[in-house]
Motif scaffolding. Structure first.
Motif, PDB file in Angstrom:
ATOM      1  N   CYS A 113     -40.082  52.912  10.550  1.00 45.08           N
ATOM      2  CA  CYS A 113     -39.139  52.291  11.500  1.00 45.08           C
ATOM      3  C   CYS A 113     -38.306  51.257  10.753  1.00 45.08           C
ATOM      4  N   THR A 114     -36.996  51.270  10.994  1.00 44.45           N
ATOM      5  CA  THR A 114     -36.124  50.335  10.286  1.00 44.45           C
ATOM      6  C   THR A 114     -35.634  49.201  11.190  1.00 44.45           C
ATOM      7  N   CYS A 115     -36.219  49.094  12.388  1.00 43.89           N
ATOM      8  CA  CYS A 115     -35.737  48.070  13.328  1.00 43.89           C
ATOM      9  C   CYS A 115     -36.379  46.714  13.025  1.00 43.89           C
ATOM     10  N   CYS A 146     -38.235  52.590  19.978  1.00 45.65           N
ATOM     11  CA  CYS A 146     -37.374  51.548  19.423  1.00 45.65           C
ATOM     12  C   CYS A 146     -35.994  52.155  19.193  1.00 45.65           C
ATOM     13  N   LYS A 147     -35.077  51.326  18.697  1.00 42.19           N
ATOM     14  CA  LYS A 147     -33.700  51.782  18.534  1.00 42.19           C
ATOM     15  C   LYS A 147     -33.590  52.953  17.551  1.00 42.19           C
ATOM     16  N   CYS A 148     -34.277  52.842  16.402  1.00 42.19           N
ATOM     17  CA  CYS A 148     -34.194  53.932  15.417  1.00 42.19           C
ATOM     18  C   CYS A 148     -35.059  55.112  15.835  1.00 42.19           C
ATOM     19  N   GLY A 149     -36.069  54.850  16.654  1.00 42.53           N
ATOM     20  CA  GLY A 149     -36.883  55.930  17.200  1.00 42.53           C
ATOM     21  C   GLY A 149     -38.204  56.166  16.504  1.00 42.53           C
ATOM     22  N   TRP A 150     -38.437  55.497  15.346  1.00 41.36           N
ATOM     23  CA  TRP A 150     -39.610  55.876  14.547  1.00 41.36           C
ATOM     24  C   TRP A 150     -40.741  54.867  14.573  1.00 41.36           C
ATOM     25  N   TYR A 151     -40.667  53.869  15.434  1.00 44.51           N
ATOM     26  CA  TYR A 151     -41.748  52.886  15.514  1.00 44.51           C
ATOM     27  C   TYR A 151     -43.072  53.606  15.845  1.00 44.51           C
TER      28      TYR A 151
HETATM   29 ZN   LIG Z   1     -37.257  51.528  14.936  1.00 42.22          ZN
END
Ligand SMILES: [Zn+2]
Length: 510
Positions: free
Chosen positions: A364-366, A352-357
């Motif tokens: 994850c903060t997306c 994902c965009k933030c990378g942590w999904y």
């Molecule tokens: Zn994310």
């Protein structure tokens, strides 16, 4: 006064003979013109040739000189023609007097103003073309390009540092003193990155083994720090040796791209890793007379796109044709160029965009829209063409700490390479009457013949297909991966349940 000598032009990855005619007309005012579709770089030859001839102690005629480059329908670019133009002028003005049959030689090379010969790119395709033609005894060119031309051993290669030496050798019939004997370059055998140095990540390593063994494309999806890039960088250490023909094929590509630094045969398979800010032209290939791009420079090797989602969509979509047809087509007004692009594609991306999904430790903060948008960057057709898709998890910090200085023995580059060699050999024998050599290249029409499954395997695969509504292309891909796994595990001719179950595991729907 008329004379003619032969030269050649590199055109894409092939070459063509060019004849260089000179006419020196006494009855007209002095002048120098070049005709026969030369571009600006060839027009600039005039000044270099005049200076080189004068500064080497020869006479330059103060007359009208017309040079014709034939065939006239092909655009001529580059400084290739300096030397043959100078030779034909010296021949027409009787400054060359020899028993050597110059019509049996090809001349090419750039001149500096003092008559020194400079190395030129794209010499290997010309030398290979000479082998096909068979009517020529040899090729005369700058000393620094001689080794590259001498990779082809069917004709003589004469290398010179200065035009003066060349004319003296021709006039005294001593060309053979300058015959170039091919020199092998000592290639570095050690690899910087080895699989045994990576802690954990067995699934990614297993995917690399399957991917390289069967020539399958791979995608690693996971959070930053999961080791995706490191694992990809270990792949060169398990790539199998190339055949002699493959080495020449790869070397020819680098020669025509002007990237053959050592001027000798490339023996290792290429590993190309263009940055995501690279221009689309540098990835696909281009130019007035197109030069190969990254897709072709990776031919017979690996193309690695790190941070795949950061690449422009046009660059990602440009992979579609090569991933399917294993070649790149570039169209120009007069011609269409087809460059080979048979590589293993390896991609790495964040989920994902933030990378942590999906990460176990970080949140994850997306938003769901952002996640969707991130994944849409890789279109369905591109995902369809990637055989091995691996979801990568970070190795917990504790595991890394406890296994420091411990070398992982299950997956070492050396034993993985042994397996790759064995499985590639099985494929070469199996497909020796076909026009493909690896499992991933089996055309759809021959999947039935070469990918036979037992009943258990078949029902599992059909069930999976129906449940996930997958395309026929995905079905074939899973089958081919299962075939490679079957070969790695020595499970015989018929694909069994275990192989299919493992192949299915490498289809994540992201
Ligand atoms: Zn994310």
């Amino acid at each position: 006064m008329y004379s003619k000598v032969y030269s050649a032009i590199a055109y894409g990855l092939s070459a063509q003979l060019v004849s260089i005619e000179v006419d020196i007309i006494s009855s007209q005012l002095p002048g120098f013109s070049i005709v026969g579709l030369p571009d600006k770089s060839v027009q600039e030859s005039k000044d270099r040739v005049i200076s080189a001839i004068k500064n080497s102690g020869f006479d330059f005629p103060r007359k009208k000189i017309v040079i014709n480059l034939a065939p006239a329908d092909k655009l001529k670019v580059g400084a290739f023609y300096d030397l043959p133009i100078a030779i034909s002028i010296l021949k027409a003005t009787n400054q060359i007097d020899t028993l050597i049959d110059l019509d049996k030689l090809i001349f090419l090379g750039e001149l500096s103003l003092d008559g020194t010969l400079r190395a030129t790119d794209g010499v290997l395709p010309i030398s290979l073309h000479l082998r096909e033609l068979g009517d020529f005894d040899g090729i005369v060119l700058p000393y620094d390009s001689a080794n590259e031309a001498a990779i082809v051993k069917t004709h003589n290669v004469y290398g010179f540092k200065h035009i003066k030496d060349l004319i003296e050798a021709i006039n005294s019939n001593e060309l053979n003193n300058y015959k170039h004997i091919y020199r092998e370059d000592e290639e570095e055998q050690n690899y910087q990155y080895l699989f045994e140095h990576i802690v954990g990540q067995e699934e990614m390593k297993r995917a690399c083994l399957i991917g390289v063994a069967g020539n399958h494309n791979m995608l690693f999806v996971g959070s930053p720090g999961a080791g995706k890039t490191m694992v990809a960088k270990c792949i060169p250490s398990i790539l199998p040796e190339m055949s002699e023909d493959e080495m020449i094929e790869v070397t020819k590509i680098y020669s025509s791209a002007g990237l053959l630094e050592n001027k000798s045969l490339i023996k290792k398979r290429p590993f190309r890793s263009p940055h995501h800010t690279s221009s689309v032209v540098s990835i696909i290939g281009g130019g007035r007379i197109p030069r190969p791009g990254e897709l072709t420079l990776a031919h017979r090797g690996v193309l690695f796109f790190d941070e795949l989602t950061e690449f422009p969509v046009s660059a990602i979509e440009a992979l579609r044709q090569p991933l399917e047809d294993r070649c790149v087509t570039i169209s120009r007004v007069n011609a269409t160029f087809k460059f080979p692009a048979n590589f293993i594609f390896v991609g790495a991306m964040n989920p994902c965009k933030c990378g942590w999904y999906g990460d176990a430790e970080r949140q994850c903060t997306c938003s769901s829209v952002e996640i969707e948008r991130h994944r849409k960057k890789i279109s369905g057709p591109i995902m369809d063409r990637i055989d091995l898709q691996v979801w990568v998890r970070r190795v917990p910090t504790q595991t890394i700490a406890s296994s420091q200085n411990n070398i992982n023995t299950k997956y070492t580059s050396a034993n993985m390479l042994d397996t790759v060699r064995r499985v590639r050999k099985m494929q070469l024998e199996r497909y020796n009457k076909e026009n493909f050599t690896t499992n991933s290249e089996i055309p759809s029409s021959k999947v039935d013949k070469y990918c036979k499954m037992n009943d258990d395997a078949k029902s599992i695969l059909l069930n999976f297909m129906n449940k996930n509504n997958l395309s026929m292309r995905s079905y074939f891909k899973i089958l081919k991966v299962a075939l490679t796994i079957n070969m790695i595990e020595n499970r015989g001719e018929v694909i069994n349940k275990e192989s299919v179950l493992e192949a299915i595991k490498y289809r994540i729907t992201i």
